[in-house]
Design a protein around this motif. Structure first.
Motif, mmCIF file in Angstrom:
data_model
loop_
_atom_site.group_PDB
_atom_site.id
_atom_site.type_symbol
_atom_site.label_atom_id
_atom_site.label_comp_id
_atom_site.label_asym_id
_atom_site.label_seq_id
_atom_site.Cartn_x
_atom_site.Cartn_y
_atom_site.Cartn_z
ATOM 1 N N GLU A 49 0.816 -1.212 0.000
ATOM 2 C CA GLU A 49 0.000 0.000 0.000
ATOM 3 C C GLU A 49 0.854 1.268 0.000
ATOM 4 O OE1 GLU A 49 -2.623 -0.288 3.312
ATOM 5 O OE2 GLU A 49 -3.690 -2.043 2.523
ATOM 6 N N SER A 50 1.997 1.220 0.681
ATOM 7 C CA SER A 50 2.866 2.401 0.750
ATOM 8 C C SER A 50 3.712 2.573 -0.506
ATOM 9 C CB SER A 50 3.792 2.300 1.968
ATOM 10 O OG SER A 50 4.753 1.261 1.789
ATOM 11 N N GLY A 51 3.738 1.555 -1.356
ATOM 12 C CA GLY A 51 4.549 1.616 -2.563
ATOM 13 C C GLY A 51 5.970 1.128 -2.377
ATOM 14 N N GLU A 52 6.314 0.686 -1.150
ATOM 15 C CA GLU A 52 7.664 0.158 -0.912
ATOM 16 C C GLU A 52 7.856 -1.192 -1.590
ATOM 17 O OE1 GLU A 52 9.252 0.306 3.190
ATOM 18 O OE2 GLU A 52 7.394 1.382 3.665
ATOM 19 N N PHE A 53 6.804 -2.016 -1.567
ATOM 20 C CA PHE A 53 6.879 -3.364 -2.121
ATOM 21 C C PHE A 53 6.185 -3.420 -3.477
ATOM 22 C CE2 PHE A 53 6.777 -5.308 2.452
ATOM 23 C CZ PHE A 53 8.028 -4.771 2.693
ATOM 24 N N LEU B 35 14.233 -9.501 0.063
ATOM 25 C CA LEU B 35 13.964 -8.111 -0.293
ATOM 26 C C LEU B 35 14.173 -7.856 -1.781
ATOM 27 C CD1 LEU B 35 13.834 -7.777 2.763
ATOM 28 C CD2 LEU B 35 15.068 -5.627 2.519
ATOM 29 N N GLY B 36 15.103 -8.606 -2.379
ATOM 30 C CA GLY B 36 15.337 -8.436 -3.810
ATOM 31 C C GLY B 36 14.122 -8.776 -4.649
ATOM 32 N N GLY B 37 13.288 -9.681 -4.134
ATOM 33 C CA GLY B 37 12.090 -10.053 -4.875
ATOM 34 C C GLY B 37 10.855 -9.270 -4.488
ATOM 35 N N VAL B 38 10.941 -8.527 -3.374
ATOM 36 C CA VAL B 38 9.752 -7.856 -2.845
ATOM 37 C C VAL B 38 9.824 -6.342 -2.979
ATOM 38 C CG1 VAL B 38 8.399 -7.434 -0.755
ATOM 39 C CG2 VAL B 38 9.277 -9.728 -1.218
ATOM 40 N N VAL B 39 10.974 -5.766 -2.613
ATOM 41 C CA VAL B 39 11.088 -4.308 -2.553
ATOM 42 C C VAL B 39 11.270 -3.725 -3.955
ATOM 43 C CG1 VAL B 39 12.442 -2.376 -1.642
ATOM 44 C CG2 VAL B 39 12.051 -4.416 -0.234
ATOM 45 N N ARG B 40 10.604 -2.617 -4.206
ATOM 46 C CA ARG B 40 10.733 -1.943 -5.505
ATOM 47 C C ARG B 40 12.149 -1.401 -5.695
ATOM 48 N NH1 ARG B 40 6.061 -0.802 -8.260
ATOM 49 N NH2 ARG B 40 4.095 -1.057 -7.127
#
Length: 218
Positions: free
Chosen positions: A165-169, A213-218
């Protein structure tokens, strides 16, 4: 934060930097002999499985008569219930502190990975009960445990949904990414117990954090 018999101190403040915890052992009330018995019992359950482990096996491992076991524990079922719910609450305590922290979603996900690695490194055989042996609980304990397990999964889901929702992921199906993260952190137990002698928790945390995180974070 206190988790089980350890005090975890977050040594990083930045929400974007790596999160590590210092472990300070907390005092225990068990006598040395009882602690040895409980440690050996958990190790044997890890080696043989809960159903295949008998009270006689535990007595032989400790070198005393079966009747002497009851000075330490009244049944194998009590041993399972006590340690299974204890480690379950350790995870709940840890993730509750993470959710209450000021970290952003990325920081909370890093802290979740760190929590799983630290608990696996310090209590591998109790984590093994959580991963492999919970189905051996009997009602109503089984229902109580599965309810708590579902609550924990919802807390993980909350971290991920807030990150999306925050756009981080990245925008993934919430169920798929939640189960992918849970599967990844549960895998830690299998790897760690197979590589105990050469395992480096800090390096494991670094690599697993980069992978997730490499697969999740933008």
């Amino acid at each position: 934060m206190v988790v089980g018999n350890f005090l975890f101190i977050n040594t990083e403040i930045s929400s974007t930097s790596s999160i590590h915890f210092k472990l300070i052992p907390m005092p225990k009330n068990h006598s040395p002999r009882k602690k040895q018995f409980l440690d050996e019992s958990l190790k044997m359950i890890h080696e043989k499985g809960y159903q295949a482990t008998t009270m006689r096996d535990l007595a032989e491992r400790m070198g005393f008569e079966v009747s002497n076991i009851y000075n330490f524990i009244d049944s194998k079922e009590t041993l399972l219930e006590t340690y299974l719910f204890q480690i379950s609450e350790d995870f709940h305590s840890g993730i509750d502190h993470i959710l209450e922290s000021s970290h952003n979603s990325t920081g909370k996900l890093k802290a979740l990975i760190s929590l799983n690695i630290q608990l696996t490194a310090t209590k591998p055989y109790q984590v093994g009960l959580l991963v492999n042996e919970w189905r051996n609980l009997k009602e109503p304990k089984l229902k109580k445990f599965t309810d708590r397990r579902s609550e924990y999964e919802e807390k993980v889901r909350l971290i991920i949904s807030e990150g999306i929702e925050s756009g981080e992921f990245r925008t993934f199906d919430l169920d798929i990414i939640t189960h992918a993260v849970l599967s990844s952190v549960r895998w830690i137990y299998y790897w760690y117990t197979d590589h105990t002698e050469e395992a480096n928790p800090i390096e494991l945390e670094k690599q697993l954090t980069e992978f997730i995180l490499g697969g999740v974070v933008r």
